[in-house]
Design a protein around this motif. Structure first.
Motif, PDB file in Angstrom:
ATOM      1  N   ASP A 530       0.848  -1.192   0.000  1.00 36.98           N
ATOM      2  CA  ASP A 530       0.000   0.000   0.000  1.00 36.98           C
ATOM      3  C   ASP A 530       0.882   1.240   0.000  1.00 36.98           C
ATOM      4  O   ASP A 530       1.580   1.522   0.977  1.00 36.98           O
ATOM      5  CB  ASP A 530      -0.912   0.014   1.229  1.00 36.98           C
ATOM      6  N   THR A 531       0.872   1.985  -1.092  1.00 35.49           N
ATOM      7  CA  THR A 531       1.721   3.165  -1.241  1.00 35.49           C
ATOM      8  C   THR A 531       0.981   4.462  -0.915  1.00 35.49           C
ATOM      9  O   THR A 531       1.495   5.544  -1.201  1.00 35.49           O
ATOM     10  CB  THR A 531       2.255   3.240  -2.679  1.00 35.49           C
ATOM     11  N   LEU A 534       2.773   7.715   0.573  1.00 32.46           N
ATOM     12  CA  LEU A 534       4.230   7.573   0.420  1.00 32.46           C
ATOM     13  C   LEU A 534       4.646   8.190  -0.907  1.00 32.46           C
ATOM     14  O   LEU A 534       4.150   7.792  -1.959  1.00 32.46           O
ATOM     15  CB  LEU A 534       4.596   6.090   0.457  1.00 32.46           C
ATOM     16  N   HIS A 563       3.306   0.233   4.543  1.00 37.91           N
ATOM     17  CA  HIS A 563       3.472   0.284   3.088  1.00 37.91           C
ATOM     18  C   HIS A 563       3.954  -1.030   2.489  1.00 37.91           C
ATOM     19  O   HIS A 563       4.257  -1.070   1.289  1.00 37.91           O
ATOM     20  CB  HIS A 563       4.454   1.400   2.736  1.00 37.91           C
TER      21      HIS A 563
END
Length: 636
Positions: A530-531, A534, A563
């Motif tokens: 999961d970005t 970021l 992330h």
């Protein structure tokens, strides 16, 4: 530590302050120390990602949710004020800015949706006018009719692989330009296609749609990468997903535009000026040729815009300068295959599962609409009007995805998980209740509602997230290649569905679609990182350590468990190196090295997209001044 509200979110947004009054030296020193501290906070702890010195994902659950809600509210107010300012300059300025920022980058997908989905949209009209070819297949072979659908997908698949590689090898700009050129040739062929017989015409139709598909395939890696690479800092962290989704959803507007154009042209050319049959051959020829010609005119305009866009390659140029390379980034390619294969597996197979269900339902949506409406395949008017409802449901899903894809408590992975799960439940329900739902009356109406609701979750789920994640989770040097490969695997899923669905019953189609989405759900839960929140610069920084063989030396937020995928957390243990205090020192050393390099060659650093900026220069100038005066700096 200064509060979040006292800090600017971007280092580059911090302006030089006036020099203090020489009349009070202590006041001067305090002012300079405060500014020095402020600049460092902006560089290391941006307010949209940190609460004080704590990363947002490190906060306790209750604090985290409150912090996220407050930040989302602040950003919404800021954007609302920006829209108000634009509206004051002109009532249409907000719309103009939306088109410039989001619609034009997705122009290729607009034409893709317009032309490719016309294959399904226009088929009821062809069946009504030339039933001996497109319905009864008396004068045309059944294989040549099916080839139209197959060649469309094969063309896209080839374009994704070839242009994906070229986008990294020669740059995004030329990739974008060649995509439009190929699509333009394809639309010219579609507009003018002819044959000595209906059989010859269908063969030319398949060839033309294949050529157009080559250009469309290139749009996936080119738009997927270029729509996110031009963003920096806070804008990147908070709105990167939205930017990509709003470009991608132009595909939905293209579908809508094509259906509306077909309806208007049919009414305009019909002798009765209505959608009701019968339709003549001449009227149909005018309708479909003019509809394709409109796409060609749009592409001419988009080609002009892309030729003028010279800044789209700044990111990849900077990467090549940093790595002292002039060609393809084979080092990153090798590391992705050997050490980060799970990410490539996730992005490609999740796309396969999504496209298997989505294209399977879309290619045969006319058959399904006939089933639930009780109409003939030759009643274009009824099918088209129901298809408008289908498209509107998808557009709502697209915009919901754009709205929530950057919202940290939901984000990419949860959106993809919920989308796959919702589709699985809907398709499984349809397959289980098919004998009831396929009957005229209340059952058929429930069937319609479930089918449209499933298409909403396709867009508010994996169709949007797979497009974005395939660009985000790979290094910039091979980002286009990885995106193109992932998209090509997705189109393999679409091709498998298109071929197999032609030989199975309608109930079995929904059973297979439910199995496909269940597999996609599993892959998402296990392998998808999961970005959300970021930024790309931090991910690229982490990749730098990987390619240099110093994976254990990277301690930044890119390896925070928030992330990472379940596989990366539980099996590869990549979060074990996360240490925010060590990363602080490391990042400060990197900024100092960057500043020193900029002193040697400022023009080169700035031109090639180095991260040096006005605030950073000011920070190190103040640091040098304070040290000369014997004062302790913030970094000491």
């Amino acid at each position: 530590m200064d509060s979040d509200s006292e800090r600017q979110p971007l280092l580059s947004q911090t302006k030089h302050q006036d020099q203090p009054n020489n009349g009070g030296k202590s006041h001067s020193h305090k002012s300079e120390l405060d500014e020095h501290k402020q600049l460092l906070n902006n560089a290391l702890y941006p307010a949209d990602a940190f609460s004080g010195t704590s990363y947002w994902a490190d906060l306790p659950a209750s604090e985290q949710l409150l912090w996220v809600k407050n930040k989302a509210r602040e950003e919404a107010k800021r954007e609302y004020r920006a829209v108000q300012q634009l509206a004051k300059a002109g009532i249409l300025r907000p719309l103009r800015e939306y088109c410039r920022t989001y619609a034009l980058p997705g122009a290729g997908f607009f034409v893709e949706g317009y032309v490719l989905f016309s294959v399904g949209n226009i088929m009821p009209l062809f069946k009504a006018v030339w039933p001996q070819c497109f319905d009864d297949t008396v004068v045309c072979s059944e294989q040549s009719i099916k080839a139209i659908k197959y060649m469309e997908i094969v063309g896209i698949l080839c374009g994704q692989l070839v242009v994906g590689y070229l986008g990294d090898a020669i740059g995004r700009r030329w990739g974008l330009i060649q995509d439009v050129c190929i699509m333009l040739v394809g639309t010219i062929l579609l507009t003018s296609m002819w044959g000595l017989s209906l059989q010859g015409w269908t063969i030319m139709y398949a060839i033309s749609i294949f050529v157009f598909g080559l250009g469309v395939g290139g749009e996936y890696p080119m738009t997927g990468t270029s729509s996110i690479e031009g963003m920096k800092g806070s804008e990147d962290r908070q709105h990167r997903g939205r930017s990509a989704c709003l470009a991608f959803l132009m595909q939905g507007w293209g579908q809508l535009a094509n259906q509306v154009v077909l309806i208007l042209l049919t009414v305009a050319t019909s002798s009765s000026h209505s959608l009701q049959p019968p339709y003549s051959e001449q009227e149909t020829q005018i309708t479909f040729r003019v509809s394709f010609a409109i796409a060609a005119l749009c592409l001419l305009y988009f080609l002009r815009l892309r030729i003028k866009n010279t800044n789209v390659d700044s990111g990849i140029r900077a990467n090549r300068t940093q790595n002292n390379s002039a060609g393809y980034d084979w080092v990153s390619f090798k590391f992705v295959l050997s050490r980060f294969w799970a990410r490539l597996l996730a992005s490609s197979l999740c796309w396969f599962c999504s496209d298997f269900a989505f294209y399977g339902m879309q290619i045969f949506r006319n058959d399904l609409l006939q089933l639930v409406t009780g109409t003939s395949a030759r009643e274009a008017d009824t099918i088209w009007l129901y298809n408008l409802i289908n498209i509107f449901c998808q557009l709502i899903g697209y915009y919901m995805a754009a709205l929530l894809i950057d919202y940290k408590p939901y984000g990419r992975r949860r959106m993809q998980t919920c989308g796959f799960f919702a589709q699985f439940v809907i398709y499984a329900t349809i397959s289980f209740l098919y004998p009831v739902l396929s009957q005229p009356g209340p059952g058929a109406k429930a069937f319609q509602a479930l089918y449209f609701f499933a298409n909403f979750w396709v867009q508010f789920g994996p169709n949007s997230t797979t497009f974005l994640l395939a660009a985000e989770i790979f290094p910039i040097g091979i980002r286009s290649t990885a995106h193109g490969f992932s998209a090509a695997v997705g189109k393999v899923g679409a091709l498998v569905a298109t071929v197999s669905f032609a030989y199975i019953g309608d109930r079995t189609k929904f059973i297979l679609a439910s199995v496909s989405t269940l597999v996609g759900l599993f892959l998402t839960l296990v392998f998808v990182p999961d970005t959300t929140g970021l930024d790309l610069a931090e991910m690229q920084r982490a990749w730098g350590f990987v390619t240099q063989g110093d994976v254990a030396d990277y301690h930044g937020v890119a390896v925070h468990q928030q992330h990472l995928s379940t596989w990366e957390r539980l099996v590869r243990k990549r979060m074990k190196n996360y240490e925010i205090d060590s990363d602080r020192k490391q990042r400060l050393d990197e900024l100092r090295e960057m500043y020193a390099k900029s002193i040697e060659d400022v023009n080169s650093a700035n031109h090639e997209g180095g991260e040096i900026d006005e605030g950073l220069v000011r920070y190190f100038e103040l640091e040098a001044k304070l040290r000369r005066e014997g004062l302790e700096t913030v970094s000491e």
